[in-house]
Write a protein that holds these residues in place. Structure first.
Motif, mmCIF file in Angstrom:
data_model
loop_
_atom_site.group_PDB
_atom_site.id
_atom_site.type_symbol
_atom_site.label_atom_id
_atom_site.label_comp_id
_atom_site.label_asym_id
_atom_site.label_seq_id
_atom_site.Cartn_x
_atom_site.Cartn_y
_atom_site.Cartn_z
ATOM 1 N N ARG A 1 -33.300 59.684 44.875
ATOM 2 C CA ARG A 1 -33.148 58.264 45.162
ATOM 3 C C ARG A 1 -34.469 57.538 44.929
ATOM 4 O O ARG A 1 -34.484 56.380 44.552
ATOM 5 N N ARG B 1 -28.866 54.963 33.529
ATOM 6 C CA ARG B 1 -28.810 55.630 34.827
ATOM 7 C C ARG B 1 -29.669 54.821 35.785
ATOM 8 O O ARG B 1 -30.898 54.901 35.761
ATOM 9 N N GLY C 1 -22.568 61.716 46.377
ATOM 10 C CA GLY C 1 -22.208 61.411 45.001
ATOM 11 C C GLY C 1 -23.125 60.432 44.302
ATOM 12 O O GLY C 1 -22.944 60.154 43.110
ATOM 13 N N SER C 2 -24.134 59.907 45.017
ATOM 14 C CA SER C 2 -25.072 58.981 44.371
ATOM 15 C C SER C 2 -26.156 59.758 43.629
ATOM 16 O O SER C 2 -26.317 60.970 43.800
ATOM 17 N N HIS C 3 -26.902 59.054 42.804
ATOM 18 C CA HIS C 3 -27.939 59.699 41.996
ATOM 19 C C HIS C 3 -29.025 60.325 42.865
ATOM 20 O O HIS C 3 -29.409 59.794 43.898
ATOM 21 N N TRP C 4 -29.500 61.492 42.431
ATOM 22 C CA TRP C 4 -30.666 62.119 43.048
ATOM 23 C C TRP C 4 -31.678 62.393 41.944
ATOM 24 O O TRP C 4 -31.302 62.852 40.865
ATOM 25 N N ASP D 1 -30.150 63.773 35.009
ATOM 26 C CA ASP D 1 -28.840 63.122 34.858
ATOM 27 C C ASP D 1 -27.745 63.725 35.721
ATOM 28 O O ASP D 1 -26.894 63.008 36.259
ATOM 29 N N LYS D 2 -27.721 65.032 35.852
ATOM 30 C CA LYS D 2 -26.599 65.691 36.530
ATOM 31 C C LYS D 2 -26.867 65.970 38.010
ATOM 32 O O LYS D 2 -26.058 66.632 38.675
ATOM 33 N N LEU D 3 -27.969 65.463 38.516
ATOM 34 C CA LEU D 3 -28.320 65.723 39.916
ATOM 35 C C LEU D 3 -27.817 64.586 40.807
ATOM 36 O O LEU D 3 -28.050 63.404 40.521
ATOM 37 N N ASN D 4 -27.127 64.958 41.888
ATOM 38 C CA ASN D 4 -26.547 63.968 42.789
ATOM 39 C C ASN D 4 -26.749 64.360 44.248
ATOM 40 O O ASN D 4 -26.978 65.532 44.565
ATOM 41 N N THR D 5 -26.635 63.380 45.133
ATOM 42 C CA THR D 5 -26.636 63.632 46.568
ATOM 43 C C THR D 5 -25.248 64.097 46.984
ATOM 44 O O THR D 5 -24.284 63.977 46.208
#
Length: 383
Positions: A68, A86, A63-66, A56-60
Motif C-alpha cells: 500500500r 496500477r 484484495g487491494s494492491h500490495w 503486479d500480482k501482489l495483493n492484501t
C-alpha cells in the motif's frame, strides 16, 4: 500480506531479490546500495532501472494492491508510468539526482517528495495529495493550473538556531489549492503564516510547530477548518469570528495563557453557530515545549548528556517560578557551573549550551534580554 512471507522479486533481473516480509506489513522500502541494509526491505543501485511490474500480482487479504505504501530512494522514473495501469495509494520518493518529471497520467493518491536535489515537475495529473519535505526551494512546477491537486503539505527544513522566520517560496502552481498542511518544529525557526496568503482558496488549514504572524490568517476568509498543534506562542491569534465559514477548530498542545483565552472565544463562537468539531486541549506552559523538544544536548557523551539534561531541567523549574531577575541569573549560573565541571566540552557543545540558555530565558516570567543572558554565560563559563 496477512502472514509472514519470503518473497522472491525480479526487481533488477530474474529473481534478483529475496526479502522477508513480516505479517501485517503494508509497506515496501527500496533504499540505495550506499545505505544501511538493515533499514530497508531491499537495496538497489539508485541509478538502476527497476521492474515495477514485479509487484503486479501482489495483493492484501482484502484484495487491494500490495504494498500500500512505497518508500523509494533512487532515480528510476518507471514508477510513474507503472502507476498509470496500477494505481498507488502512497508513494514517498527521494530522488538522488536532479530530475525533471511529468505526472500527467500518474495514478498516485498521495505523493511525498523528499527534496535533496532539484526537481522540476511539468504536471501533477491525478495526484490527490502532494507533500514536499526538505529544501522547498528545490521544487519547481512548470504548469500554472493544477486544479487536480487539492491538498498540499509543506514540511520544510528549518534551522534550530535561526531566529528569523521561515517563509514559504512562491508556488504559483498551487494558487487554487484548498487544503494546506504545514509542519515545523515547536522550537527553533518560526514559520511565517503570512506566506500562506498566496493560497486564497484555502478551506482547510492545519499548522503545527513554532508559528509567527498568526494574525495574518484572518485574511483567509474561506477557512472552514483550522487546526493549531504544538505551538508555543499563539498570543497574536485572531478572534475566531474573523472566519465567517469556520465550523471546525482544533487547538492541541498549545501555549497555556493564550490558549485559555482562545478556549473562551471558542465557547462563545459555538453559541453563535453550529460547529462540526470544536476542541482545545493539552494547554502547556512554556517550559513544557522546552523540555519536550528543545533539549540541545543529544549527541553528547552519554554521561555528559545525562548530567546536562538533569541540570537543565532543574534550571527550568527554578526559572519558571522566579520572581526577580536575580533568581533567574542564579539559576542560569548554577546550570553553567554544572557544565564547567564536565570534561570534553568543545566548540559544538559550547554552542549547544548557549542555545540552551536562550531557551531557558523563554521559560522566565521575568523578561530577560538574550544579550544579557549570553553575557552571564560568557562571564561564568570556563570552556
Amino acid at each position: 500480506m496477512s502472514r509472514e512471507e519470503n518473497l522472491i522479486l525480479s526487481l533488477t533481473g530474474e529473481n534478483s531479490h529475496s526479502v522477508y516480509i513480516p505479517a501485517g506489513q503494508g509497506s515496501f522500502s527500496i533504499g540505495s546500495t550506499t545505505m544501511a541494509p538493515d533499514l530497508y526491505d531491499v537495496l538497489v543501485d539508485h541509478n538502476k532501472t527497476i521492474n515495477w511490474n514485479a509487484f503486479d500480482k501482489l495483493n492484501t487479504p482484502a484484495g487491494s494492491h500490495w504494498p500500500r505504501f512505497f518508500y523509494y530512494w533512487g532515480n528510476d522514473l518507471g514508477f510513474i508510468k507503472w502507476s498509470e495501469k496500477r494505481s498507488i495509494e502512497d508513494f514517498q520518493w527521494t530522488p538522488l539526482t536532479n530530475v525533471s518529471v511529468d505526472f500527467e497520467k500518474a495514478q498516485i493518491n498521495r505523493l511525498t517528495i523528499q527534496l535533496q536535489k532539484s526537481i522540476t515537475v511539468t504536471n501533477l495529473g491525478n495526484i490527490n495529495n502532494l507533500n514536499l519535505v526538505g529544501n522547498l526551494d528545490l521544487f519547481q512546477c512548470k504548469k500554472a493550473n493544477l486544479n487536480s491537486v487539492p491538498q498540499v503539505g509543506f514540511y520544510p527544513d528549518t534551522s534550530r538556531i535561526k531566529k528569523t522566520s521561515y517563509t514559504l517560496p512562491i508556488f504559483e502552481a498551487f494558487e487554487t489549492v484548498t487544503s494546506v498542511d504545514v509542519k515545523v518544529t515547536p522550537l527553533g525557526q518560526p514559520f511565517d503564516c503570512k506566506s500562506l496568503l498566496q493560497f486564497k482558496n484555502i478551506t482547510h488549514l492545519a499548522l503545527s510547530g513554532n508559528l509567527t504572524n498568526l494574525k495574518s490568517l484572518e485574511e483567509l476568509k474561506s477557512l472552514e477548518s483550522l487546526a493549531i498543534r504544538y505551538c508555543p506562542n499563539i498570543s497574536d491569534f485572531p478572534e475566531l469570528n474573523k472566519w465567517p465559514s469556520l465550523v471546525s477548530f482544533i487547538g492541541w498542545n498549545i501555549e497555556e495563557s493564550s490558549g485559555k483565552l482562545l478556549r473562551t472565544d471558542l465557547r462563545k463562537l459555538s453559541k453563535q453557530r453550529e460547529m462540526k468539531y470544536a476542541s482545545i486541549s493539552k494547554l502547556r506552559k512554556p517550559f513544557w515545549f522546552t523540555e519536550a523538544y528543545g533539549l540541545p544536548f543529544s549527541g553528547w557523551i552519554k554521561k555528559n548528556e545525562r548530567i546536562a539534561i538533569k541540570s537543565y531541567k532543574t534550571a527550568v523549574q527554578s526559572i519558571s517560578s522566579a520572581t526577580s531577575e536575580k533568581e533567574v541569573k542564579t539559576a542560569i549560573v548554577v546550570f553553567i557551573k554544572s557544565i564547567n565541571a564536565l570534561s570534553g566540552i568543545e566548540t559544538s557543545e559550547r554552542e549547544d549550551v548557549a542555545l540552551g540558555i536562550e531557551q531557558l530565558i523563554t521559560t522566565s516570567p521575568i523578561k530577560i534580554k538574550q544579550e544579557k543572558a549570553l553575557q552571564w554565560f560568557d562571564n561564568t563559563r570556563d570552556f
